[in-house]
Every structure is written in C-alpha cells, then in structure tokens.
Design a protein around this motif. Structure first.
Motif, PDB file in Angstrom:
ATOM      1  N   PHE A  65     -21.954 -76.560 -25.711  1.00  0.00           N
ATOM      2  CA  PHE A  65     -20.422 -76.177 -25.842  1.00  0.00           C
ATOM      3  C   PHE A  65     -19.991 -75.592 -24.507  1.00  0.00           C
ATOM      4  CE2 PHE A  65     -21.670 -75.830 -30.505  1.00  0.00           C
ATOM      5  CZ  PHE A  65     -21.063 -76.578 -30.858  1.00  0.00           C
ATOM      6  N   ALA A  86     -21.407 -82.111 -24.416  1.00  0.00           N
ATOM      7  CA  ALA A  86     -21.983 -81.788 -25.791  1.00  0.00           C
ATOM      8  C   ALA A  86     -22.518 -82.520 -26.599  1.00  0.00           C
ATOM      9  CB  ALA A  86     -20.760 -80.662 -26.203  1.00  0.00           C
ATOM     10  N   ILE A 135     -17.852 -79.656 -32.120  1.00  0.00           N
ATOM     11  CA  ILE A 135     -17.776 -80.185 -30.773  1.00  0.00           C
ATOM     12  C   ILE A 135     -16.240 -80.886 -30.653  1.00  0.00           C
ATOM     13  CG2 ILE A 135     -18.577 -81.839 -29.061  1.00  0.00           C
ATOM     14  CD1 ILE A 135     -21.340 -80.817 -29.997  1.00  0.00           C
TER      15      ILE A 135
END
Length: 688
Positions: free
Chosen positions: A598, A608, A640
């Motif tokens: 992240f 990510a 995400i």
C-alpha cells in the motif's frame, strides 16, 4: 561610459530584431463550433512547433503557434470550440474573453459545411461584434456527399467577407484560405431585432468600452445579463453608467414573458435562417454517405448499438491492453531498460559520480536487486532505474497506444456516439455521457484522464469525475496485474470483486452529486458523421498528446522518485509500514507484507497489486487456493483499486482542482478504501 562587450551588444541587437519581428507580426484567432476541424486547420497553418498553456485564471487550454502567410509572420491562436459568444460554459467564456482582450487580430471562423445554420449563428455574432474574419466551409467533401450545395458567391455577397471551401484533413483550400486572411474584414451584415431591443441597444451601446469586441455586441451581452462580462466592464464604467445599463435591461426584460437571452437568440436565429435558406440547397446523397449515416444511426441505437460498442471496446483493449500494456511494455522494460539501459547507465554513473546521495538518487543503492524489496516488485529508487523506467518503459507505450486508439475513435466520429450510449447510466451519478471520455481515458492513464475532465461544463461535474477517476478507475498498468490475479480466482470471488467496484462507483457518484454544491449541465453533444480516420490527422494528434505527456506528466514520475528516495533514505518507509500494519492485518486480515504494497502503491499503482500477486502466485499455479485465501485476494484487490492514486495523478489533481479539493479527495479516499475492504472481508466470511 564603457561600451558593452561584443557578446552583450550582439544579444541586444538580436533582442531588438526579435521585438521588431513580433511587433510586425499580425495575429489570427481560430474560432468555431466544436468538432468542425479547427485544430486540424491550426496544425496545417502552424506546423509542429506550438505551445499549449492554460488561459489565465482558468483550467482551459489555449494553443498558440506561428506561421508565415504571404511572406509575413503571423501569430496563430486556437480557441476552445464555442457555439455562442454569450458564454454558457468555461470554454465558451475563454473564447469570448480572448476576442475581448486581444488587439489587432483577424478571425478565421471554421464552419462545418454540413451544419451551415449552426456556423452562421456564430458568423452573425462575429459580424455584430465588428470583428474582421474569413469563413472556412470545412468538411466540404462530406457536405457534397450528403447532397448539400452552398452558393459561396451568394454567401460572400451577403456577409461581404471571404468564404473558402476547405477539406482540412486533405489540406484542400488551405492555400486560398491563407491568401485571404490578410484581407479579412468586418462584415456589415447584422441580425436585426425588434424595435424595443434595437432601441435598448442604441441606449446602451454608447456606454460600452472599446476593445476587441465592438460596442453593439457588448451592449447585447449586457442586456441579456451576462455576469461574466460585468467583471470586464465594471472597471471601465462608472457606478452611474452601470446603474443606467441595469435600468435599461430591467425595462426591456419586463416587455417579454421569456428571458431576454431566449428572445434575442430566437430573433437572431430567424435572421440566420433567412440567410441560410438563400444560399443552401439539398440534393440526393451519395451511396457512401447514405451508408455512413445508417451506420451512425445504428451506433446510437439502444439495441444495435450494443454489439458495435462491444466490438469497438474489444478491439481497443486488444490494441492498448494486449499490445501496448503487454508486448510493447515487456520489450521496453525488460529488454531495453533492464538488460541494456539501466546496467549501462548504472556503470557510467558509478564511474563518474562518487558514492553517496547523488549516486543513490540517480541509480539507486548499490548491491540491491532491481526488482526486490520485501517480496514486492518495486525497482530501485533511482531516477533512471525507477522514475524514467516507469515513465518511459511502462507508461509511455501504454499511453501512446491509447492516444492512437483515442485519436482513431475521435477522428472517426464514434467517440460522441459512445457518450450518447452511456448517457443514461452516467445521469444516475449526476453526470452526463461526456463523462465516459475521461473515464475511458483513465483506463490508459488516470493522470492524463484527470486533465481531460475539463470537458465537463460545470465545476461540480469536474470534481465528481476527478473523484471517480482517483477512486475506482484502474490504470492500464494496474489493470494488467488485476486481470492476472482474478484469473486465478473462482467465478464467485471474481463476482464479489467486480460487483463491489461497480457498486462503489455508482454509490459514490450518486452521493457526490447529492452532497457537492453546484449544478449539473444539459447533455448537448454534436454528432459528427462517421468517416474513415485520416492517418496524417491521427499522427498529428498523437504526437501532440505524447509531447504533452513528456512535458507535463513525466516530470511528476521523477518527482515521485525523489520523494520515495527521501523516505527510504531517512527510514520513512519503514515508519509508514509499521503504522499501516495494524490496519492492514487487523481490519483486512491480510499478510503483514501487504502494508509495504500500500505504501509503495502511492508511487505506482500496480506495485501493490504486483506484490500481492507474487505472494499468492504459488498457490494459484498449484491450484491450492482456499476460500479464505480467495477472500484475502478479493479484499486486497478491492482495497488497492480504491486506494489513493499514484503520486503523479495526485499532483495532477492538485494542479487541476486546487489544494483544498485535492486534499479533500485524498482525505476521503484513504479511510473509504480501507472501510470498504473491511466490509467486504466481513461480508464474504459471513456469507461463506
């Protein structure tokens, strides 16, 4: 007095020569309705070297260039498409303001010969404004194919300005048009209004300041209550004069049941209709033109338009997503950069630059594998190894193929039809069909798409589009990894992921339309005819957009590399990872390594997803994915995708929408993404 050195004297003489050339140059301003080929004519006049900048105080771009016409230098300016000099959008106001403040210019009005009535409405306002102009009847070949015949001699006699038939994409009529610009003159033709309006104009006209637009046109604008004009005239008129104008306007408005804007527009249209009917005749259309019209009608049909839409999107995805994001990126990133350019540059920099901060910033820390960090795909924190590798090797081929596909859709006339097909869907989110254009563009690059949100007419709509792009539209680099991960999921898990994203887009759009102040806009969109795209036109548009990307977006990737380098050097990444770990592990039930994903995803959105893909890839390949693991993958992908945009897009949001709006968007997205991820985690476990 000591004489200046020879170098200074030479520079001074060169500056004087340049100023004399600038002073001697005339200006031509291109105006016209949207989608009439104005930009193509601008490119044909100026060639390659142009500058694009925002008009002062706005987010609207204006393109400037230079040309040599009849042996003399000219400044050339391309204005946003407009239907009216009484502005109803920011684009139209910018065009009106340019005509208002510029001096010593002539106008080149570009008109779609197939839609002469709409073009003549703008011609009538240019004539009323006393602006010298020439009229280009563009797309003349398409008009002839539809059986439209325009008597140019009669139109020239009526307007008393030069009228030239052109086919911009084939450069037909360009030489004649250039020869006529130098003799451009104001038209004495005027739309006549009823006695009450003409009397009011006569009373207000003497009060109007002199400038690029004549006092009669300014008087008409003042009478209809154009608020955007008041800021311009208030500094040049006394309070008594402003009060006198308001008094005349109120007295005139009391005579009509409709608004003065509507009354004046209706009477102007009546005058234009008489001129239009006198110079235009219609015959039989050609067979090719008839087929193009039928195909155009099918493309917006509620039923037959769907398979056409599916084919267009499938071909666009194969070209952009498969070839651009796959083949081209793989070759540039792995072969060109990681096999040759990065190693060569690294050896050169380490040989020239002493070990230390500068060396690390340029090529990353020595001895660190270029693609490993805690099990996640990231690359070294170097300008070349990360910033340029990302911006050139990964994003550039994607945006290039997308620009080509976008230009083909634009040049073929299908893009506005796509907006018509999805208008009802976007209407549910407080937007209209035009929003599909930046949304589709966002599938290539959200940074670039954020800039194109300017096509929305109101600030409220531009903020909603920007929010949805930052929140739920994955760019092509991220999309490739997402598709790879969903390929290893069951149909049920994939449905959870896709359904959550669609629900979020509609819910956030609907709520934003309810909460944000301001109004939406009517969906009024010109549908140009379907036509075969011109290779030269596509090349010009694509090269101009790539030039914009290299100038505007690529530096943001370098800036992102600098920020990441500073964070890594001062152990900021480790601090952020430790701070995020409790949320990632506790709320989302994800592995601790996901916190790294992240954090790094802020630099590049696909980092990510790529890191998590490598974590779960062995289980996918072995076919040992459990439902608990599938829940983790879905939660990770949802979070995400909804998480903060990449740093380049963040900077573009700040540039386009301002610091307050940009930070507010980020402040909403971060907790919202984790909240949705946690909710999906709990719901999937509860349902199972």
């Amino acid at each position: 007095m000591t004489p200046p050195p020879p170098e200074a004297a030479a520079r001074h003489e060169a500056d004087l020569d340049r100023k004399q050339v600038v002073a001697a140059a005339r200006s031509v301003i291109l105006v016209g309705n949207p989608n009439v080929g104005k930009s193509v004519l601008f490119g044909a006049l100026t060639g390659k070297y142009v500058t694009v900048s925002n008009y002062p105080g706005t987010t609207v771009e204006v393109t400037r260039g230079s040309a040599t016409i009849e042996g003399r230098p000219w400044h050339v300016m391309d204005t946003p498409g407009t239907n009216n000099l009484l502005p109803m959008s920011e684009d139209e106001q910018v065009t009106r303001d340019i005509l208002l403040v510029e001096r010593d210019y002539v106008c080149l009005q570009v008109c779609d010969a197939k839609n002469l009535r709409r073009g003549l409405l703008l011609s009538a306002q240019l004539a009323e404004a006393g602006i010298p102009f020439a009229l280009a009847l563009n797309m003349a070949d398409e008009a002839e194919g539809r059986g439209i015949r325009i008597d140019e001699a009669a139109l020239t006699k009526a307007l008393q300005v030069d009228v030239v038939r052109t086919v911009a994409v084939q450069r037909k009529g360009l030489a004649t048009l250039q020869a006529r610009l130098a003799s451009a003159r104001p038209s004495p033709w005027r739309p006549r209004y009823d006695e009450a309006i003409e009397d009011a104009i006569a009373r207000v006209e003497p009060l109007m300041p002199r400038g690029g637009i004549g006092p009669r046109a300014l008087a008409v604008m003042a009478l209809v209550g154009d608020d955007s004009l008041r800021a311009h005239v208030s500094g040049k008129l006394s309070a008594v004069e402003l009060a006198r104008i308001d008094e005349v306007r109120r007295a005139l408005a009391s005579r009509y049941p409709e608004s003065l804007r509507f009354v004046i527009a209706r009477q102007r249209l009546a005058a234009v209709d008489r001129l239009h009917d006198a110079v235009l005749t219609k015959g039989d259309a050609s067979a090719a033109s008839g087929f193009a019209r039928r195909l155009g009608a099918w493309s917006t049909h509620p039923l037959w338009g769907l398979p056409i839409l599916a084919v267009v999107l499938a071909v666009a995805y194969l070209f952009v997503g498969d070839f651009g994001a796959g083949t081209a990126v793989d070759f540039l990133e792995n072969t060109v950069f990681h096999e040759y350019l990065i190693p060569w540059t690294e050896h050169l920099v380490r040989w020239i630059v002493p070990a230390g901060a500068v060396q690390t910033f340029l090529v990353g820390p020595p001895g660190v594998p270029p693609l490993e960090h805690g099990g996640f795909l990231i690359g070294k924190y170097g300008v070349v190894s990360m910033g340029l590798s990302y911006g050139v090797a990964i994003v550039l081929p994607i945006v290039t193929t997308f620009f080509i596909a976008f230009s083909i859709l634009e040049d073929s006339g299908y893009l506005p039809r796509l907006a018509v097909m999805v208008n009802k869907v976007f209407k549910r989110m407080g937007l209209n069909g035009k929003a599909v254009l930046p949304m589709v563009l966002g599938l290539g690059c959200d940074t670039m798409a954020t800039m194109t949100a300017r096509i929305m007419e109101t600030r409220k709509e531009r903020v909603i589009v920007t929010l949805l792009l930052a929140l739920a539209v994955p760019c092509s680099a991220q999309m490739a990894v997402i598709l790879a991960m969903t390929a290893g999921l069951s149909m049920g898990a994939t449905a959870w992921f896709v359904g959550t994203l669609l629900l979020v887009i509609f819910l956030v759009g609907w709520l934003a339309a309810k909460v944000l102040p301001g109004r939406g806009s009517d969906f009024i969109l010109e549908l140009p005819p379907l036509r075969l795209p011109q290779a030269s036109n596509i090349a010009v548009k694509t090269s101009a957009r790539i030039e914009w990307y290299l100038r505007e977006a690529l530096p943001l990737f370098v800036l992102g590399t600098l920020i990441l380098w500073v964070l890594d050097r001062f152990h900021g990444l480790a601090v952020l990872e430790r701070a995020a770990a409790p949320v990632v592990v506790g709320m989302l039930d994800l592995p601790p390594e996901a916190a790294t994903a992240f954090i790094l995803g802020f630099l590049r959105r696909d980092y990510a997803a790529a890191g998590l893909f490598r974590h779960f890839q062995p289980y996918m390949q072995a076919g040992t994915m459990t439902w608990s693991m599938e829940i983790q993958v879905v939660v990770a992908l949802v979070t995400i995708t909804l998480f903060v945009p990449c740093i380049a897009n963040f900077f573009m949001i700040l540039k386009e929408r301002g610091w307050k709006t940009g930070l507010a968007i980020m402040g909403f997205i971060i907790p919202f993404a984790f909240g949705v991820g946690a909710a999906v985690n709990q719901l999937m476990r509860l349902v199972h």
